[in-house]
Design a protein around this motif. Structure first.
Motif, mmCIF file in Angstrom:
data_model
loop_
_atom_site.group_PDB
_atom_site.id
_atom_site.type_symbol
_atom_site.label_atom_id
_atom_site.label_comp_id
_atom_site.label_asym_id
_atom_site.label_seq_id
_atom_site.Cartn_x
_atom_site.Cartn_y
_atom_site.Cartn_z
ATOM 1 N N PRO A 182 0.808 -1.132 0.017
ATOM 2 C CA PRO A 182 -0.056 -0.025 -0.006
ATOM 3 C C PRO A 182 0.874 1.145 -0.051
ATOM 4 C CG PRO A 182 -0.196 -1.166 2.236
ATOM 5 C CD PRO A 182 0.794 -1.958 1.191
ATOM 6 N N SER A 183 2.248 1.050 0.395
ATOM 7 C CA SER A 183 2.959 2.431 0.470
ATOM 8 C C SER A 183 3.904 2.486 -0.791
ATOM 9 C CB SER A 183 3.661 2.242 1.870
ATOM 10 O OG SER A 183 4.865 3.445 1.858
ATOM 11 N N CYS A 184 4.494 1.336 -0.972
ATOM 12 C CA CYS A 184 5.365 1.171 -2.122
ATOM 13 C C CYS A 184 5.009 0.837 -3.379
ATOM 14 C CB CYS A 184 6.711 0.284 -1.683
ATOM 15 S SG CYS A 184 7.210 0.302 -0.195
ATOM 16 N N GLY A 185 3.902 0.423 -3.648
ATOM 17 C CA GLY A 185 3.259 0.053 -4.798
ATOM 18 C C GLY A 185 3.694 -1.433 -5.039
ATOM 19 N N SER A 186 3.475 -1.754 -6.380
ATOM 20 C CA SER A 186 4.158 -3.006 -7.031
ATOM 21 C C SER A 186 5.398 -2.951 -7.444
ATOM 22 C CB SER A 186 3.260 -3.446 -8.143
ATOM 23 O OG SER A 186 1.777 -3.641 -7.736
ATOM 24 N N PHE A 187 6.241 -4.106 -6.915
ATOM 25 C CA PHE A 187 7.583 -4.345 -7.485
ATOM 26 C C PHE A 187 7.998 -5.859 -7.427
ATOM 27 C CE2 PHE A 187 7.510 -3.440 -2.850
ATOM 28 C CZ PHE A 187 8.347 -4.466 -2.418
ATOM 29 N N PRO A 207 14.730 -0.706 -13.746
ATOM 30 C CA PRO A 207 13.336 -1.011 -14.303
ATOM 31 C C PRO A 207 13.125 -2.165 -14.785
ATOM 32 C CG PRO A 207 14.865 0.704 -15.528
ATOM 33 C CD PRO A 207 15.864 0.263 -14.455
ATOM 34 N N GLY A 208 12.135 -2.761 -14.433
ATOM 35 C CA GLY A 208 11.761 -4.043 -14.890
ATOM 36 C C GLY A 208 10.899 -3.804 -16.099
ATOM 37 N N ARG A 209 10.446 -5.032 -16.689
ATOM 38 C CA ARG A 209 9.517 -4.973 -17.778
ATOM 39 C C ARG A 209 7.922 -4.859 -17.256
ATOM 40 N NH1 ARG A 209 10.367 -10.437 -20.821
ATOM 41 N NH2 ARG A 209 10.733 -11.076 -18.857
ATOM 42 N N ASN A 210 7.443 -4.146 -17.899
ATOM 43 C CA ASN A 210 5.931 -4.134 -17.408
ATOM 44 C C ASN A 210 4.971 -5.174 -18.067
ATOM 45 O OD1 ASN A 210 6.090 -1.747 -15.604
ATOM 46 N ND2 ASN A 210 5.588 -0.277 -17.150
ATOM 47 N N GLY A 245 6.683 4.770 -14.736
ATOM 48 C CA GLY A 245 5.582 3.869 -15.429
ATOM 49 C C GLY A 245 6.650 2.393 -15.563
ATOM 50 N N HIS A 246 7.457 2.167 -14.730
ATOM 51 C CA HIS A 246 8.254 1.256 -14.561
ATOM 52 C C HIS A 246 7.685 0.119 -13.395
ATOM 53 C CE1 HIS A 246 11.267 2.214 -17.532
ATOM 54 N NE2 HIS A 246 11.373 3.419 -16.816
ATOM 55 N N PRO A 258 9.431 -1.850 -10.773
ATOM 56 C CA PRO A 258 10.769 -1.839 -10.336
ATOM 57 C C PRO A 258 11.192 -3.411 -9.947
ATOM 58 C CG PRO A 258 9.862 -0.199 -9.286
ATOM 59 C CD PRO A 258 8.617 -0.788 -9.946
ATOM 60 N N TYR A 259 12.596 -3.757 -10.336
ATOM 61 C CA TYR A 259 13.046 -5.290 -10.046
ATOM 62 C C TYR A 259 14.167 -4.917 -8.980
ATOM 63 C CZ TYR A 259 15.038 -9.622 -10.496
ATOM 64 O OH TYR A 259 15.310 -10.857 -10.216
ATOM 65 N N VAL A 260 13.946 -5.511 -7.724
ATOM 66 C CA VAL A 260 14.820 -5.441 -6.660
ATOM 67 C C VAL A 260 15.856 -6.748 -6.672
ATOM 68 C CG1 VAL A 260 15.375 -5.185 -4.499
ATOM 69 C CG2 VAL A 260 13.480 -4.147 -5.573
ATOM 70 N N ASP A 261 17.177 -6.543 -6.795
ATOM 71 C CA ASP A 261 17.940 -7.780 -7.101
ATOM 72 C C ASP A 261 19.105 -7.601 -6.236
ATOM 73 O OD1 ASP A 261 18.799 -10.254 -7.623
ATOM 74 O OD2 ASP A 261 19.153 -9.776 -9.765
ATOM 75 N N LEU A 262 19.755 -8.762 -5.981
ATOM 76 C CA LEU A 262 21.175 -8.739 -5.130
ATOM 77 C C LEU A 262 22.178 -8.935 -5.990
ATOM 78 C CD1 LEU A 262 22.327 -8.103 -2.452
ATOM 79 C CD2 LEU A 262 22.190 -10.862 -1.917
ATOM 80 N N THR A 263 23.307 -8.197 -6.139
ATOM 81 C CA THR A 263 24.385 -8.165 -7.064
ATOM 82 C C THR A 263 25.812 -8.321 -6.193
ATOM 83 O OG1 THR A 263 25.196 -6.009 -7.492
ATOM 84 C CG2 THR A 263 23.141 -6.906 -9.107
ATOM 85 N N ARG A 264 26.851 -8.464 -6.918
ATOM 86 C CA ARG A 264 27.865 -8.310 -6.118
ATOM 87 C C ARG A 264 28.263 -7.279 -5.225
ATOM 88 N NH1 ARG A 264 32.551 -10.540 -10.076
ATOM 89 N NH2 ARG A 264 31.127 -9.727 -11.571
ATOM 90 N N ASP A 265 27.751 -6.059 -6.150
ATOM 91 C CA ASP A 265 27.912 -4.622 -5.641
ATOM 92 C C ASP A 265 26.592 -4.186 -4.503
ATOM 93 O OD1 ASP A 265 30.088 -4.376 -7.169
ATOM 94 O OD2 ASP A 265 28.788 -3.626 -9.012
ATOM 95 N N GLY A 266 25.877 -5.256 -4.284
ATOM 96 C CA GLY A 266 24.810 -4.863 -3.216
ATOM 97 C C GLY A 266 23.574 -4.844 -3.671
ATOM 98 N N VAL A 267 22.430 -4.430 -3.328
ATOM 99 C CA VAL A 267 21.233 -4.481 -3.724
ATOM 100 C C VAL A 267 21.206 -3.349 -4.831
ATOM 101 C CG1 VAL A 267 18.899 -3.798 -3.272
ATOM 102 C CG2 VAL A 267 20.349 -5.045 -1.531
ATOM 103 N N SER A 268 20.617 -3.693 -5.934
ATOM 104 C CA SER A 268 20.386 -2.922 -7.412
ATOM 105 C C SER A 268 18.963 -3.034 -7.499
ATOM 106 C CB SER A 268 21.035 -3.608 -8.324
ATOM 107 O OG SER A 268 20.388 -4.656 -8.945
ATOM 108 N N ILE A 269 18.187 -1.748 -7.850
ATOM 109 C CA ILE A 269 17.170 -1.415 -8.300
ATOM 110 C C ILE A 269 16.814 -1.102 -9.656
ATOM 111 C CG2 ILE A 269 14.989 -0.490 -7.559
ATOM 112 C CD1 ILE A 269 16.098 -0.141 -4.898
#
Ligand SMILES: [Zn+2]
Length: 82
Positions: A30-35, A79-82, A63-64, A66-77
């Motif tokens: 309800p606060s962040c929306g969809s991801f 734009p994912g595909r809609n 309008g993206h 968002p896709y949250v992932d974990l990489t060697r550099d840390g958390v990355s966010i």
């Protein structure tokens, strides 16, 4: 498949989630929306930085889905595909 209740990994609010391909979940908060978030990013909790919330909000504003992932550099966010 129906959504299951789950706390948002970004802000902690009561949200719901669906399993999403390839691995991970699609949250609707309800606060962040969809991801999307990958299973390994979920596993790094509480390592998700506070800035993630703002990044998600900004991507959604453009309008993206968002896709949250974990990489060697840390958390990355990204734009994912809609
Ligand atoms: Zn949230």
């Amino acid at each position: 498949m129906s959504p299951e209740p789950a706390n948002c990994p970004i802000c902690g609010a009561a949200a719901e989630r669906l399993r999403a391909a390839p691995r991970g979940y699609r949250y609707t908060c309800p606060s962040c929306g969809s991801f999307h978030i990958s299973a390994r990013a979920l596993g790094c909790r509480p390592g998700i930085p506070a800035s993630a919330r703002e990044d998600i909000r900004r991507l959604r504003a453009y309008g993206h889905l968002p896709y949250v992932d974990l990489t060697r550099d840390g958390v990355s966010i990204s734009p994912g595909r809609n």
